[in-house]
Design a protein around this motif. Sequence first.
Motif, short mmCIF file in Angstrom:
data_model
loop_
_atom_site.label_atom_id
_atom_site.label_comp_id
_atom_site.label_asym_id
_atom_site.label_seq_id
_atom_site.Cartn_x
_atom_site.Cartn_y
_atom_site.Cartn_z
N ALA A 65 0.83 -1.20 0.00
CA ALA A 65 0.00 0.00 0.00
C ALA A 65 0.87 1.26 0.00
O ALA A 65 0.59 2.23 -0.71
CB ALA A 65 -0.93 0.00 1.21
N MET A 66 1.95 1.24 0.81
CA MET A 66 2.84 2.40 0.85
C MET A 66 3.52 2.62 -0.51
O MET A 66 3.66 3.77 -0.96
CB MET A 66 3.91 2.18 1.92
N LYS A 67 3.92 1.54 -1.17
CA LYS A 67 4.57 1.69 -2.47
C LYS A 67 3.60 2.31 -3.47
O LYS A 67 3.98 3.17 -4.29
CB LYS A 67 5.05 0.34 -3.00
N TYR A 68 2.32 1.90 -3.42
CA TYR A 68 1.34 2.49 -4.34
C TYR A 68 1.20 3.99 -4.10
O TYR A 68 1.17 4.78 -5.04
CB TYR A 68 -0.03 1.82 -4.16
N VAL A 69 1.12 4.40 -2.83
CA VAL A 69 0.98 5.83 -2.53
C VAL A 69 2.23 6.58 -2.99
O VAL A 69 2.14 7.71 -3.50
CB VAL A 69 0.75 6.05 -1.02
N PHE A 70 3.40 5.98 -2.85
CA PHE A 70 4.64 6.58 -3.31
C PHE A 70 4.60 6.83 -4.83
O PHE A 70 5.03 7.89 -5.31
CB PHE A 70 5.81 5.67 -2.95
N GLU A 71 4.06 5.90 -5.58
CA GLU A 71 4.10 6.01 -7.04
C GLU A 71 2.89 6.73 -7.62
O GLU A 71 3.00 7.37 -8.68
CB GLU A 71 4.21 4.61 -7.65
N THR A 112 -5.86 16.35 -8.30
CA THR A 112 -4.79 16.45 -7.30
C THR A 112 -4.65 15.14 -6.55
O THR A 112 -5.66 14.55 -6.12
CB THR A 112 -5.08 17.57 -6.28
N THR A 113 -3.43 14.67 -6.40
CA THR A 113 -3.14 13.53 -5.52
C THR A 113 -2.00 13.93 -4.59
O THR A 113 -1.15 14.76 -4.94
CB THR A 113 -2.73 12.27 -6.31
N TYR A 114 -2.00 13.32 -3.44
CA TYR A 114 -1.00 13.64 -2.41
C TYR A 114 -0.04 12.46 -2.30
O TYR A 114 -0.41 11.36 -1.89
CB TYR A 114 -1.68 13.93 -1.08
N ASN A 115 1.20 12.73 -2.69
CA ASN A 115 2.21 11.67 -2.71
C ASN A 115 3.10 11.73 -1.48
O ASN A 115 3.08 12.70 -0.71
CB ASN A 115 3.09 11.80 -3.96
N TYR A 174 5.63 0.51 9.67
CA TYR A 174 6.06 1.37 8.56
C TYR A 174 5.58 2.79 8.81
O TYR A 174 4.53 3.00 9.44
CB TYR A 174 5.48 0.89 7.23
N TYR A 175 6.32 3.76 8.30
CA TYR A 175 5.84 5.13 8.35
C TYR A 175 6.15 5.81 7.02
O TYR A 175 7.16 5.53 6.37
CB TYR A 175 6.48 5.90 9.52
N PRO A 176 5.26 6.70 6.57
CA PRO A 176 5.49 7.42 5.31
C PRO A 176 6.44 8.59 5.51
O PRO A 176 6.47 9.21 6.58
CB PRO A 176 4.09 7.89 4.94
N ILE A 177 7.18 8.91 4.48
CA ILE A 177 8.11 10.04 4.49
C ILE A 177 7.57 11.08 3.52
O ILE A 177 7.36 10.80 2.34
CB ILE A 177 9.53 9.60 4.08
N VAL A 178 7.32 12.29 4.02
CA VAL A 178 6.71 13.33 3.16
C VAL A 178 7.65 14.53 3.05
O VAL A 178 8.66 14.63 3.75
CB VAL A 178 5.36 13.79 3.74
#
Length: 540
Positions: free
Chosen positions: A397-403, A429-432, A536-540
């Motif tokens: 799921a994280m990889k999908y949000v990254f891409e 608009t999408t938030y990556n 896991y944590y997202p990096i923004v």
Amino acid sequence: MAALPAILVLFLYLNFSSSYILLRDDDNEIIWPTEYHFKGEKLDFMTGQKTTFEAWYSAEQNRSRFDIADGTQSMWYYGDTGYYYERHPITNEEVTNEEICVAWQFGGEQVDFLPDTSDLTYTGQSTTLYDKVVDIWTATEEYKNKMVLETTLYVFKTDSGYDLPVQEVQKEINYNIGQVQGHIITNYYDFSDTVSEEQVTVDNVDDCEENDWGNDFYEDMKHFHHDLPAHVDFAFELFINHHNKFYQDEEYQMRKRIFEKNWRMIEDHNRKNLGYRLELNTFSDKTPEELKHLTGTRVSKHKHHVTMPFPHTVQEVDDLVKELPESLDLRIEGDDTPIKHQGSCGSCWAFCTAAAVEGALARVNGERLLDLSEQSLVDCSWGYDNDGCSGGTLDGAMKYVFEHGLPTEQEYGLYTGIDGYCKIQNMSTTYNIRGFSEVTPRNPNALKVTLFKYGPATVAIYASDRFLQYSSGVFYDFECLGVEYPNHCVTVVGYGVRDGEDYWIIKNSYGEQWGEDGYILMSAKDNNCLVLDSPYYPIV
């Protein structure tokens, strides 16, 4: 005092008015006495719970009484006035073990405590049990999903012409998995056929405080006991009314059995004072198969190459944690969005991911919270080890949000809880995220540093039956001991200490009515329920 709603009055009347003579095959019949006093014990082999009781019933006086645990709790049923009385002790800040009496109007007759024989068939066989020659009666009730309830009743016929129950055995078997999921034995003894007026009359009845049903489901449930069939009937009716459910015929009986079993498990757990409480909720009449959609997370097949290494060594973590506050709550910090509900879709992996990304974005957007679309993850991330409502993975799921990023729910559309057509290509608009990292596994200090420096983290846990029924307190589940794989994804939004026990503040996706307003405090001891295996944590 307000009477019960008409439908419940009828329900109680039909359930509390029972015949004493039931004709059977080959002219066999069971004739229960119309006046009796007996003692008994109920043994629940699934919970290890033993309940002792004593009962009085008088058709002539139209009253009955049931005591539990040597009279610790006593209940009277006045068929002549339609009132139910309960006497039990209370302890609060002002009093210790003060005995109180409460009264309700139930609208039915006095309650009969002998077994229900309406579905039993005489086997033609006899045996000796507790020095008595008893006839054997049985019934088999089949529910959906290959659930079967087997009942065996051992009956002794007296010289006076009426019958007495000696033992009732009930087994609930799940033939899907070949497992006994319920096993209760009730023993009856010390019968007499004389009941005095004093035995079925409440002392100082004028001191009993009158109450109304239906104002508060959880308060009403405190006055019922799962060992009384009439109480199970009434409590289940209140339960389905409270949750706006409707069942008919065979399904109704199946749901009631599941409800009763979970009610027993919850009461048994809460009686042990293990540091957290369980309660009946909307899941309490569902089968394990039906609840699988609530736990749709699985371990990744492989590690995605875009996963960034955790930026701190073990030594750096140990140094950093010394500067952290004793407790941290990202809800207070403004880095947590409102609780949501995944519904009947195995999309917990999508909800925990969206919640973590929302929290990380809030930290760099001046605490401006975004409501991102979980439905877009369900619809569009099938090429990332995810299968929509059939489950998914945290790093996938994280990889999908990254891409591809996540749109807002306002633009993408409301969450539907089904596998839908992907509309990501139509979003303005999408938030990556710039990437994501796996926190050092099984290192509580590393997770604390992550929460403090980077925001919420997703974690895969094992969610058991007790997890589904969680109400409040610090949750430590012995069922998790020895579990190898997780089945559910949640979001960690803080940590703290209560009564000397460290815990994680966990955001779930079962709605605000579940747990502590949608959250659970999970024990940080022993990596309970695998909470530290793969954060896991997202990096923004």
